[in-house]
Design a protein around this motif. Structure first.
Motif, mmCIF file in Angstrom:
data_model
loop_
_atom_site.group_PDB
_atom_site.id
_atom_site.type_symbol
_atom_site.label_atom_id
_atom_site.label_comp_id
_atom_site.label_asym_id
_atom_site.label_seq_id
_atom_site.Cartn_x
_atom_site.Cartn_y
_atom_site.Cartn_z
ATOM 1 N N LYS A 102 0.849 -1.199 0.000
ATOM 2 C CA LYS A 102 0.000 0.000 0.000
ATOM 3 C C LYS A 102 0.882 1.246 0.000
ATOM 4 O O LYS A 102 2.069 1.196 0.307
ATOM 5 C CB LYS A 102 -0.925 0.011 1.217
ATOM 6 C CG LYS A 102 -1.848 -1.192 1.335
ATOM 7 C CD LYS A 102 -2.727 -1.074 2.563
ATOM 8 C CE LYS A 102 -3.540 -2.342 2.767
ATOM 9 N NZ LYS A 102 -2.701 -3.468 3.242
ATOM 10 N N SER A 107 4.783 0.299 -2.284
ATOM 11 C CA SER A 107 4.008 -0.482 -3.246
ATOM 12 C C SER A 107 4.773 -0.661 -4.564
ATOM 13 O O SER A 107 5.740 0.048 -4.847
ATOM 14 C CB SER A 107 2.659 0.192 -3.512
ATOM 15 O OG SER A 107 2.841 1.476 -4.079
ATOM 16 N N LYS A 111 -0.444 -1.151 -9.160
ATOM 17 C CA LYS A 111 -0.994 -0.242 -8.147
ATOM 18 C C LYS A 111 -0.092 0.980 -7.971
ATOM 19 O O LYS A 111 -0.560 2.117 -7.943
ATOM 20 C CB LYS A 111 -1.154 -0.966 -6.815
ATOM 21 C CG LYS A 111 -1.713 -0.092 -5.707
ATOM 22 C CD LYS A 111 -1.725 -0.828 -4.364
ATOM 23 C CE LYS A 111 -2.718 -1.957 -4.378
ATOM 24 N NZ LYS A 111 -2.822 -2.617 -3.055
ATOM 25 N N GLN A 115 -1.026 4.925 -8.605
ATOM 26 C CA GLN A 115 -1.033 5.846 -7.473
ATOM 27 C C GLN A 115 -0.019 6.978 -7.639
ATOM 28 O O GLN A 115 -0.302 8.132 -7.296
ATOM 29 C CB GLN A 115 -0.763 5.087 -6.160
ATOM 30 C CG GLN A 115 -1.871 4.136 -5.763
ATOM 31 C CD GLN A 115 -3.188 4.855 -5.525
ATOM 32 O OE1 GLN A 115 -3.218 6.004 -5.094
ATOM 33 N NE2 GLN A 115 -4.292 4.183 -5.822
ATOM 34 N N GLY A 273 -5.915 0.326 -6.361
ATOM 35 C CA GLY A 273 -5.657 0.791 -4.995
ATOM 36 C C GLY A 273 -6.448 1.995 -4.550
ATOM 37 O O GLY A 273 -6.054 2.650 -3.570
ATOM 38 N N ASN A 278 -5.889 2.385 1.484
ATOM 39 C CA ASN A 278 -4.727 2.827 0.709
ATOM 40 C C ASN A 278 -4.609 4.343 0.720
ATOM 41 O O ASN A 278 -3.501 4.891 0.692
ATOM 42 C CB ASN A 278 -4.823 2.323 -0.730
ATOM 43 C CG ASN A 278 -3.484 2.348 -1.442
ATOM 44 O OD1 ASN A 278 -2.463 2.000 -0.856
ATOM 45 N ND2 ASN A 278 -3.484 2.757 -2.694
#
Length: 480
Positions: A102, A107, A111, A115, A273, A278
């Motif tokens: 996360k 991460s 994902k 992000q 995510g 998250n």
């Protein structure tokens, strides 16, 4: 004493024996190369290992084996040419138990790409790297300078105040508001982050990564890391929940509101995510990227100004000539203040805030030099070897602003200046940090002259955790 408690706890909880039919041998293998390492100065020992074993060497101190790259040329070559193969983070038991896959720092894969892209575009919309963010930083400079003035020249430790001021800038981007320096909950969160980051670089964290099955069951200082992060995440969750209760998608106040809106758009794409849990870890990572290294650099900077008062005086002379005594610094002044800019860069270089870099992991089998590095191997480009590379810096082990000045006194860029690392995982907060360092540092030296308390000689001793910072110190800030 810690090792005594650790050993005692083992014998209190377990009886150890060899498997049936196996005779115990006294060959040392279980701890890898840990017994060769002094964790208080491991970044300096890496330089010794490079001299002995070459520019590419490997060892085991964090559990799995890690390949270390030494020197500017090698680090740049690998991180730029093999960037895609070194885009992921390793899975270490300590961090996996705290965050899992996360956030923005730990991460990997699909994902992480989603992000990071979202965070950068969102923060840019709120002024990251743009002149529109400058008023927020200058306002925080005013609050910080006022708080320093209230000390009335008495000795005090500026660390927490610097943390508060720098963190408030990222708070404006993330939450849409700043926090008062008198806010005890906010100050407690910053203290907890500082302590957790320090403990994560210590021997107990490394023991956890080497023996997670055992350390999860044993008491010890490693348990405090989890307790500290639990409190920090609790603070962030409260703020996220408050935003959820009254956010307006058409009028976002900051990163959190934008994230909440994105959750609604991508609710079917769970792999990207965009969920509340998250969001909390991404918010926390933005705090770390936008606070810890910048405030620690300023903390080093004030210490170096006390250590070298002649350099401090020269910075102030340039500030007075360009800004005078009342006009606040502006980013547009940077080109007219080459010496101040050079001093800031030299503080970043010699302060060496993230000395070992953050480790990456090979996504596939990778060739580095004459070595074949298997998929899933930890690799780190040693930033200490870059920032102190004797083939790149004239006097690498001295505090020398001339590293960043040409013969005419103009500012010059240096290729080996890589405090933010480079490649796919270059520091997310680099643009913000560059803005803050210039504005905060110039504002501080415009308003105050910094010196050690009477009878105290400034020392450049460091303590090494996940970051490298000075030992706590006090200073006197005399208004100019």
């Amino acid at each position: 004493m810690d090792l005594f408690l650790f050993f005692s706890s083992l014998l209190q909880r377990f009886t150890f024996s060899s498997p049936v039919g196996v005779e115990p041998k006294l060959d040392f293998k279980l701890g890898g190369d840990l017994h060769h390492i002094d964790h208080s100065k491991v970044h300096l020992q890496f330089a010794e290992f490079a001299e002995k074993y070459g520019k590419i060497f490997s060892l085991r101190i964090f559990g799995p084996r890690i390949v270390v790259l030494d020197g500017y040329k090698l680090v740049k070559e690998v991180y730029t040419q093999q960037g895609d193969n070194l885009a992921d983070r390793p899975t270490l038991p300590l961090f996996d138990d705290i965050t899992g896959d996360k956030g923005l720092i730990i991460s990997s894969g699909y994902k992480w790409k989603h992000q990071r892209r979202f965070a950068l575009s969102t923060l840019r919309n709120f002024g990251l790297g743009k002149k529109s963010l400058e008023p927020s930083i200058n306002l925080e400079c005013c609050f910080m300078n006022e708080a320093i003035s209230n000390e009335q020249g008495r000795p005090f430790d500026p660390r927490l105040l610097l943390n508060n001021a720098v963190s408030n800038v990222i708070c404006v981007l993330v939450f849409g508001n700043r926090f008062e320096y008198s806010d005890n909950d906010f100050q407690s969160m910053l203290k907890n982050i500082n302590e957790a980051i320090y403990l994560e670089g210590g021997i107990w964290a490394q023991l956890y990564n080497m023996f997670p099955w055992l350390m999860r069951r044993l008491p010890g200082p490693h348990k405090k890391i989890f307790a500290l992060w639990k409190e920090v995440i609790g603070f962030v969750k409260e703020k996220v929940n408050a935003h959820k209760a009254d956010y307006d998608p058409s009028n976002p106040r900051g990163y959190i509101d934008c994230f909440l809106a994105e959750m609604e758009k991508l609710e079917d794409d769970t792999a990207s995510g965009f969920d509340v849990e998250n969001l909390c870890f991404c918010t926390l990572d933005l705090f770390i990227a936008g606070t810890e290294t910048t405030s620690t650099t300023l903390y080093w900077g004030l210490l170096y100004m006390m250590k070298y008062p002649e350099i401090q005086a020269k910075v102030q002379e340039e500030i007075d000539r360009v800004l005078g005594g009342s006009r606040q610094p502006s980013l547009s002044d940077k080109d007219n203040m080459p010496y101040t800019n050079a001093v800031i860069h030299e503080i970043q270089r010699i302060g060496n805030i993230v000395p070992l870099n953050l480790a990456r992991v090979t996504v596939e089998d990778t060739q580095i030099g004459k070595y074949s590095i298997p998929k899933g191997t930890m690799v780190t480009g040693n930033l200490t070897s870059v920032l102190f590379d004797e083939s790149e810096w004239e006097t690498p082990h001295s505090f020398n602003p001339d590293h960043f000045l040409d013969a005419e006194g103009s500012f010059r860029r240096r290729d080996a200046f890589l405090p933010f690392s480079l490649g796919k995982r270059v520091c997310l907060g680099e643009q913000l940090a560059r803005m803050e360092l210039f504005l905060f540092f110039s504002s501080l030296l415009q308003r105050f002259t910094f010196s050690s308390p009477v009878g105290v000689e400034p020392k450049l001793d460091f303590k090494l955790g996940a970051t490298l910072c000075p030992h706590p110190y006090e200073l006197c800030a005399v208004p100019r």
